[in-house]
Design a protein around this motif. Structure first.
Motif, PDB file in Angstrom:
ATOM      1  N   THR A 272      34.858 197.013 184.407  1.00 29.04           N
ATOM      2  CA  THR A 272      33.814 196.428 183.551  1.00 29.04           C
ATOM      3  C   THR A 272      33.153 195.200 184.153  1.00 29.04           C
ATOM      4  O   THR A 272      32.088 194.786 183.697  1.00 29.04           O
ATOM      5  N   LEU A 273      33.805 194.587 185.149  1.00 24.56           N
ATOM      6  CA  LEU A 273      33.312 193.365 185.809  1.00 24.56           C
ATOM      7  C   LEU A 273      33.270 192.169 184.870  1.00 24.56           C
ATOM      8  O   LEU A 273      32.493 191.232 185.063  1.00 24.56           O
ATOM      9  N   MET A 274      34.120 192.185 183.857  1.00 26.09           N
ATOM     10  CA  MET A 274      34.185 191.062 182.923  1.00 26.09           C
ATOM     11  C   MET A 274      34.759 189.812 183.577  1.00 26.09           C
ATOM     12  O   MET A 274      35.540 189.906 184.525  1.00 26.09           O
ATOM     13  N   ARG A 275      34.401 188.661 183.058  1.00 24.25           N
ATOM     14  CA  ARG A 275      35.082 187.419 183.398  1.00 24.25           C
ATOM     15  C   ARG A 275      36.448 187.453 182.704  1.00 24.25           C
ATOM     16  O   ARG A 275      36.603 188.096 181.658  1.00 24.25           O
ATOM     17  N   ILE A 276      37.413 186.733 183.236  1.00 18.25           N
ATOM     18  CA  ILE A 276      38.741 186.744 182.637  1.00 18.25           C
ATOM     19  C   ILE A 276      38.702 186.191 181.211  1.00 18.25           C
ATOM     20  O   ILE A 276      39.396 186.687 180.317  1.00 18.25           O
TER      21      ILE A 276
ATOM     22  N   ASN B  21      33.139 206.526 172.726  1.00 16.26           N
ATOM     23  CA  ASN B  21      31.972 206.461 173.608  1.00 16.26           C
ATOM     24  C   ASN B  21      32.269 205.792 174.948  1.00 16.26           C
ATOM     25  O   ASN B  21      31.355 205.573 175.746  1.00 16.26           O
ATOM     26  N   ASN B  22      33.540 205.446 175.168  1.00 19.30           N
ATOM     27  CA  ASN B  22      33.951 204.787 176.416  1.00 19.30           C
ATOM     28  C   ASN B  22      33.143 203.519 176.701  1.00 19.30           C
ATOM     29  O   ASN B  22      32.514 203.358 177.742  1.00 19.30           O
TER      30      ASN B  22
ATOM     31  N   ALA C 197      25.689 188.905 173.348  1.00 20.11           N
ATOM     32  CA  ALA C 197      26.549 190.079 173.270  1.00 20.11           C
ATOM     33  C   ALA C 197      26.116 191.105 174.317  1.00 20.11           C
ATOM     34  O   ALA C 197      24.938 191.177 174.673  1.00 20.11           O
ATOM     35  N   ARG C 198      27.063 191.864 174.833  1.00 18.55           N
ATOM     36  CA  ARG C 198      26.718 192.970 175.710  1.00 18.55           C
ATOM     37  C   ARG C 198      27.781 194.055 175.621  1.00 18.55           C
ATOM     38  O   ARG C 198      28.925 193.789 175.240  1.00 18.55           O
ATOM     39  N   SER C 199      27.377 195.277 175.943  1.00 15.39           N
ATOM     40  CA  SER C 199      28.271 196.421 175.892  1.00 15.39           C
ATOM     41  C   SER C 199      28.504 196.935 177.307  1.00 15.39           C
ATOM     42  O   SER C 199      27.545 197.122 178.065  1.00 15.39           O
ATOM     43  N   LEU C 200      29.769 197.172 177.644  1.00 13.79           N
ATOM     44  CA  LEU C 200      30.135 197.549 178.999  1.00 13.79           C
ATOM     45  C   LEU C 200      30.753 198.945 179.016  1.00 13.79           C
ATOM     46  O   LEU C 200      31.754 199.191 178.328  1.00 13.79           O
ATOM     47  N   PRO C 201      30.177 199.859 179.804  1.00  9.81           N
ATOM     48  CA  PRO C 201      30.765 201.198 179.907  1.00  9.81           C
ATOM     49  C   PRO C 201      32.082 201.153 180.671  1.00  9.81           C
ATOM     50  O   PRO C 201      32.283 200.299 181.536  1.00  9.81           O
ATOM     51  N   ILE C 202      32.988 202.050 180.337  1.00 12.50           N
ATOM     52  CA  ILE C 202      34.250 202.162 181.066  1.00 12.50           C
ATOM     53  C   ILE C 202      34.429 203.608 181.523  1.00 12.50           C
ATOM     54  O   ILE C 202      33.931 204.543 180.898  1.00 12.50           O
TER      55      ILE C 202
END
Length: 328
Positions: free
Chosen positions: A172-176, A191-192, A206-211
């Motif tokens: 997802t490349l999220m920050r910790i 929807n993953n 806000a943002r939505s991250l695909p997995i």
């Protein structure tokens, strides 16, 4: 008899004067009291807890420099602040990035003090950034990721959880800070997608991250494993409390040493690595920008500086000569 004319009322200041008209209360404010007011203002803006903590922590470093005491209004001068900057660079030998981070929060505080009329001098305008060397991407190679994962013992809950975090961050490349703020309700396995709430992101958007399917299956298994904790947060300690990012960092150090890596893996390196592999595997920089949550492409630019080995691979795939002569 000469008529006396009055063009300005007594006690009324021009706009340039009124900003810095000093009341008795303002004149008696100390540096610490100004900062208390500044922090109240920042909290009213709805800043993330991590940002508020940065303002408090960095102000503490300034207080350490002046000996832990306090300063009166007339003692807060440009010379003092520039001396503090010199101290960080030359006496403490701090990295330019660290100095600039502390200067950024200090500059915001001093600018606010000036605009509010608490200090007369625009000290913030003299507080320039320290020149930083050109960014070089800090990443780990795919074989190093595999080595890191191979030394994690899935039999232990805490290590199994860390494995899930590592793969989720790479995907997802999220920050910790964003990753550890995810709640169970934010994970959409149908929807993953993982949804990040605005209050939990650095940009306050806000943002939505695909997995990937692999990560979705791993998360489904992990969520079933942690269901009995009955906690709204996703990543938890062995006794069911929200995981602290400091603990996860320490565990990464341990896994790096176990795997015999010549570097210590950090959470941000996972973000860098995932970003680089995303591009090398065909992703475009505009979608990467959105996933990372960057407001500008300039911020994303730091994530696309290839190592020499990566440049060789990319050149081999896209060389004009190879294209002309169909070299494979």
């Amino acid at each position: 008899m000469t008529t006396k004319r009055k063009f300005k009322r007594k006690g009324v200041f021009l706009s340039s004067e009124s900003k810095h008209a000093v009341t008795k209360e303002m004149a008696e404010l100390t540096l610490k009291e100004m900062h208390l007011r500044f922090m109240r203002y920042k909290r009213s803006e709805g800043l993330a807890p991590r940002s508020l903590n940065d303002y408090e922590e960095h102000f503490g470093y300034l207080l350490d420099f002046i000996g832990g005491g306090d300063l009166k209004r007339n003692e807060i001068t440009a010379d003092l602040i520039l001396e503090y900057k010199y101290y960080m660079v030359h006496n403490k030998n701090l990295a330019p990035g660290t100095v600039n981070l502390r200067l950024r929060t200090l500059r915001a505080f001093l600018k606010w003090c000036y605009n509010e009329g608490f200090i007369n001098e625009p000290i913030h305008e003299k507080l320039k950034k320290v020149r930083e060397p050109e960014d070089k991407i800090r990443n780990i190679e795919p074989y190093e990721v595999k080595a890191l994962l191979s030394v994690i013992d899935d039999e232990w809950y805490s290590e199994y959880r860390d494995k899930v975090i590592i793969l989720t961050m790479l995907d997802t490349l999220m920050r910790i800070s964003e990753c550890l703020a995810v709640k169970r309700k934010n994970v959409d396995l149908r929807n993953n997608v993982i949804h990040l709430e605005a209050s939990d992101t650095k940009t306050r958007k806000a943002r939505s991250l695909p997995i990937s399917v692999k990560t979705a299956k791993l998360l489904a298994e992990y969520m079933q494993e942690t269901e009995d904790f009955n906690n709204e947060y996703l990543f938890l300690t062995y006794d069911g409390r929200p995981l602290n990012h400091g603990t996860f960092r320490k565990h990464l150090v341990m896994y790096s040493q176990r795997a015999g890596l010549d570097k210590v893996v950090t959470p941000h390196m996972l973000r860098h690595t995932g970003s680089l592999l995303y591009l090398l595997n065909g992703g475009n920089i505009f979608s990467l920008q959105k996933i990372l949550g960057h407001s500008t492409l300039e911020m994303t630019r730091r994530y696309v500086q290839f190592t020499e080995s990566h440049l060789n691979e990319v050149h081999e795939d896209f060389s004009a000569v190879n294209s002309i002569f169909k070299v494979k």
